[in-house]
Structures are given as structure tokens and as C-alpha cells.
Design an enzyme around this catalytic site. Sequence first.
Site, PDB file in Angstrom:
ATOM      1  CG  ASN A 319      -2.105  -0.925   1.278  1.00  0.00           C
ATOM      2  OD1 ASN A 319      -2.515  -1.435   0.000  1.00  0.00           O
ATOM      3  ND2 ASN A 319      -2.178  -1.744   2.279  1.00  0.00           N
ATOM      4  CG  HIS A 321       0.826   2.647   4.471  1.00  0.00           C
ATOM      5  ND1 HIS A 321      -0.175   3.104   4.778  1.00  0.00           N
ATOM      6  CD2 HIS A 321       1.090   1.343   4.606  1.00  0.00           C
ATOM      7  CE1 HIS A 321      -1.033   1.873   5.047  1.00  0.00           C
ATOM      8  NE2 HIS A 321      -0.187   0.790   5.007  1.00  0.00           N
ATOM      9  CB  CYS A 356       5.449   6.498   8.368  1.00  0.00           C
ATOM     10  SG  CYS A 356       7.239   6.761   8.044  1.00  0.00           S
TER      11      CYS A 356
END
Length: 417
Positions: A319, A321, A356
Site C-alpha cells: 500500500n 506506506h 509514514c
Amino acid sequence: MVAMAATASLFPVSSPQPDSGAKNSGNHKGGLGSVDLRGIKSKSTSSHGLQVKTNAQAPTKVNGTRVGVMDGLKNEDNSSSGAPRTFINQLPDWSMLLAAITTIFLAAEKQWMMLDWKTKRPDMLADLDPFGLGRIVEDGFVFRQNFSIRSYEIGADRTASVETLMNHLQETALNHVKNAGLLGDGFGSTPEMSKRNLFWVVTKMQVLVDRYPTWGDVVQVDTWVAASGKNGMRRDWLIRDCKTGQILTRASSNWVMMNKVTRRLSKIPDEVRGEIEQYFVDMPPVVDEDNRKLPKLDENTADHVRNGLTPKWSDLDVNQHVNNVKYVGWILESAPKHVVENYELASITLEYRRECMKDSVLQSLTSLLAGGEMMDSDGVDCQHLLRLEGGGEIVKGRTKWRPKNAEQIQPHLSLPY
């Protein structure tokens, strides 16, 4: 002469009777050893028609005695008048028999080695997962998978790290969706979620470790799901020792949906709810929810700070991240050295605030709660914050540490089975 006598005793050969028309080049003295045959063809006069063809060579002397050398002796009659079989050449082929016995024993040993790893407890034989692929049990509500603790998954204390255990939790969650037939083309997304560009993100994770497994141990991980509010899902886990059945780790987590394009949280569509509700278990979480509010933590209130943490490409999931397990390692980067060396992590609570990404630069902050640097036999509580260097919070957390080698009391749990 002795060798010839021994050979004759084991393999006697009948001497052909002389024919009146034969031409002899030497005297017959009742044995082949004194016969000098020079290209002579003789036919036996016996009723069985034994024919002997010889190709003679020059006689040699052995110990002063003339010996005729015969080559090309051919017996063209397989009747009983041929050379009699002795006790030696009537024995079976022992090498073939020994080879067959050896093959049987090796095959039996291989089968025993394949079965020897299995637990000796009869009541757990049905729970074996020999290939570590996992399966759905308990009427379709629980997914169960076994993991062997590898040498590269243990740390300086010779036990598995908390990151290893959390990787097992994440793996079983994804395999649960896959084995239930709900895996779409996303990372843990159902088919209806994939159509709408939705995926799951974790908002809170609580992990309680009663005992850490060590190298070579086989652990059994059970997981199931339940509803969490109107637009969330809860997933629980239990990790047991396969040999003893002892509960090693308990974990509970809350999940919500996020749109992959807008990166915003989303409600659960009715179509998606119809896919997953049939697997929900109506049970309380295996971990009591920790709702304590943590005091504000920044560079001024933190006892330990670690700057300049950056994700690597291998830290990202599909995904795009950072994988949530990676946050644990970053949080512990700022844990006090004397705590890490003298205490082991007993529990961790993580509250995820935002994603993040690969270009983020992070800062890890830790403070000791209720006593500062003072530690006692009951353990140490720490507060953690992982944030962007610009100030945005990524993860807030709390950890509890206990003295190493402390004995733990098994809790009483309500289970869905």
C-alpha cells in the site's frame, strides 16, 4: 597343485571318454591336468551327446609338472550330465537380500523422522499444522497457523523479538482473509473493497507477552475478528506453545478502512459489511483495553531522543506506506539502554495517528513514567512518541517492562471456542 585340487573339489568336471577315432598327442592318465590337447575335436560317446570343443595352447609347467591349459570349453547340453552344482554355488545371492533389507530400514527411518517432530500430547494431534499453511477451525470462525521460530528471529536474549511475534500476527490476519475466500487484488482487501479502492489500516494495537519463545520452538497462532463500533473491526490473537498449550502472547487490534486514492478514512460499505459480518465473533477482547491518556511528550519532556530515522524501501508494504510492525523497532530505538539490557518487554500499546511514507524523516522520543530513572522489581513503564521531524505525530505508545527471567502467571481468558 593344491589350488587345482581345491577347485576340482568345488567344481568337478566329468572327463570325456576317449573316442577310438581321436588323435592324441599325449598319454591319458585319468585327469584333464595331464592331457595335452592341440586343436583336437572330440565327441563323447555317452548317450547324452556331450560335445566338448577345445582350443589348446602349449603346455606349461607348474612345480615341474606339465599342465594342459584349456580355453573355450563350451557345454552345449543343459541336461543332468553337466557339471554338478555344489553347496557353494547353490547359496542365494546374499548381497541382493542385504540390499533389500537395508532399503526397508532406510524407508522406515525416513518415515519415523517425518513423524517424530509431532507433539506427544494426544489431545493436540488434531491441531497440527505440519506445513505451516494454516487452516480455519472452530466452525469457520478461527484461523489457526503454526510457526517455527528461526535462528534469525531471535535476539541477544536468545528469544524471539516482539517484532517477530507481531509479524506472525500480521501473517495470520492476511492468511485468514485468504483462506476464507475473501482476498481480492489488494493487501488484505476483500473483492468489494478492491472495487472501491479501500484497504484496512490499524488504529490501535495492544500486545501482552507472557513468555517469549526461543529458537526451535513451534508456536500456534489463533486469530478471529469481531465488530468494533459502526465502522470498525477488531481482530484478536492468541499465541500458544505447541508442545505445552501454554499461552505465550495475547493481542488485540482495531482496524478501519482507508481510500487508497484520497488517503482518507472511509465508512464500511454495505456490500463489504455483507462479506465480513458472517465471520464476526461476539466475544470481548482478549486484552483489556488500555484507555489511559498519556501526557504530552516532546523534546523538552522526553528523557531520550533519537533523530534522523528514515524508512528503507524494504520497510514499505504494497500500500506504499511503512509497515506497522516497523514502527515498533523505531520506538525502541530511543528506549534507555539500561532498561533494554536488564528488563524485557512485557506489553506494548500503540496508537497509530497517520501514515509514514518512504520520504519521511522521523524522530523517536521516550520518557520513563512515574519515577524517572528509578526502577524497581515491579518493572518500568515508558511513554513513546514517533513523529515527523516537522512535528506531525505518527505513533504514540506505552510500554511496560519486567525484570528478565521473571515468572509469569497465566491469566484466565474467555475464548470463542
